[in-house]
Design an enzyme around this catalytic site. Structure first.
Site, short mmCIF file in Angstrom:
data_model
loop_
_atom_site.label_atom_id
_atom_site.label_comp_id
_atom_site.label_asym_id
_atom_site.label_seq_id
_atom_site.Cartn_x
_atom_site.Cartn_y
_atom_site.Cartn_z
N CYS A 138 3.76 5.99 -9.78
CA CYS A 138 3.27 5.14 -10.87
C CYS A 138 1.81 4.84 -10.55
O CYS A 138 1.17 5.62 -9.84
CB CYS A 138 4.12 3.88 -11.01
N GLY B 247 5.70 -0.54 -8.05
CA GLY B 247 6.78 -0.81 -9.02
C GLY B 247 7.92 0.17 -8.85
O GLY B 247 9.11 -0.21 -8.91
N ASN C 293 11.88 5.10 9.52
CA ASN C 293 12.61 4.36 8.47
C ASN C 293 13.60 5.23 7.70
O ASN C 293 14.31 4.72 6.83
CB ASN C 293 11.61 3.74 7.48
N HIS D 125 15.98 3.49 15.86
CA HIS D 125 15.61 3.34 14.45
C HIS D 125 16.86 3.29 13.57
O HIS D 125 16.87 2.60 12.55
CB HIS D 125 14.68 4.47 14.03
C1 RB5 Z 1 1.30 0.84 -15.43
O1 RB5 Z 1 0.15 0.34 -16.05
C2 RB5 Z 1 1.44 0.28 -14.02
O2 RB5 Z 1 1.71 -1.08 -14.06
C3 RB5 Z 1 2.52 1.03 -13.28
O3 RB5 Z 1 2.22 2.38 -13.26
C4 RB5 Z 1 2.73 0.69 -11.81
O4 RB5 Z 1 1.52 0.69 -11.10
C5 RB5 Z 1 3.54 -0.45 -11.50
O5 RB5 Z 1 3.85 -0.74 -10.33
#
Ligand code: RB5
Length: 145
Positions: free
Chosen positions: A64, A69, A98, A132
């Site tokens: 992302c 996220g 991990n 680990h």
């Molecule tokens: C999208 O704008 C952005 O919020 C998403 O790609 C990401 O970085 C979220 O964690």
């Protein structure tokens, strides 16, 4: 190796690079997104995480804007250990210490060359086990306290 990969709009262009270059020679399951149109990263995080948790993919890759996220969402699926990595060192330790099984990358953080190197290390590093493994069991058991 079978690798599941997914991205939102912020990770789309990096995903295309990783699929065509970094994952060449591997079996790839691309769960999308398939354009730069705005979308919601949890859709792809859960798709990839469920494939890994079910053993239908050996490892996952999620992209992302930051990777954060994707990691937050993927971590909600039991058996999935996502790791946001911004360096080869982090990728090596994420696997070796991990036993991370989903690599999370930031399409707005990393250049394609850097991301390809991180992916290469992640795919080619084995979990070391031993102390680990004990620590990972402690995470599953709530910290061991
Ligand atoms: C999208 O704008 C952005 O919020 C998403 O790609 C990401 O970085 C979220 O964690």
């Amino acid at each position: 190796m079978k690798v599941a990969i997914g991205a939102d709009h912020a990770g789309f262009s990096l995903k295309q690079v990783l699929v065509s270059q970094g994952l060449a020679g591997h079996e790839v399951v691309d769960v999308g997104t398939h354009s730069e149109g705005s979308t919601d990263y949890p859709i792809y995080a859960f798709k990839v995480a469920r494939l890994v948790a079910a053993g239908e993919a050996d490892l996952g890759v999620l992209i992302c804007g930051t990777g954060i996220g994707m990691a937050l969402a993927a971590s909600r699926v039991p058996g999935v250990r996502p790791a946001v990595c911004t360096s080869e060192y982090m990728a090596r330790k994420a696997r070796a210490h991990n036993n991370a099984n989903v690599l999370c990358l930031g399409g707005r953080v990393l250049g394609p060359g850097q991301a390809l190197e991180i992916l290469n290390v992640f795919l080619n590093t084995e979990f070391e086990g031993g102390r680990h493994a004990r620590r990972l069991r402690m995470i599953e058991e709530g910290g061991g306290v």
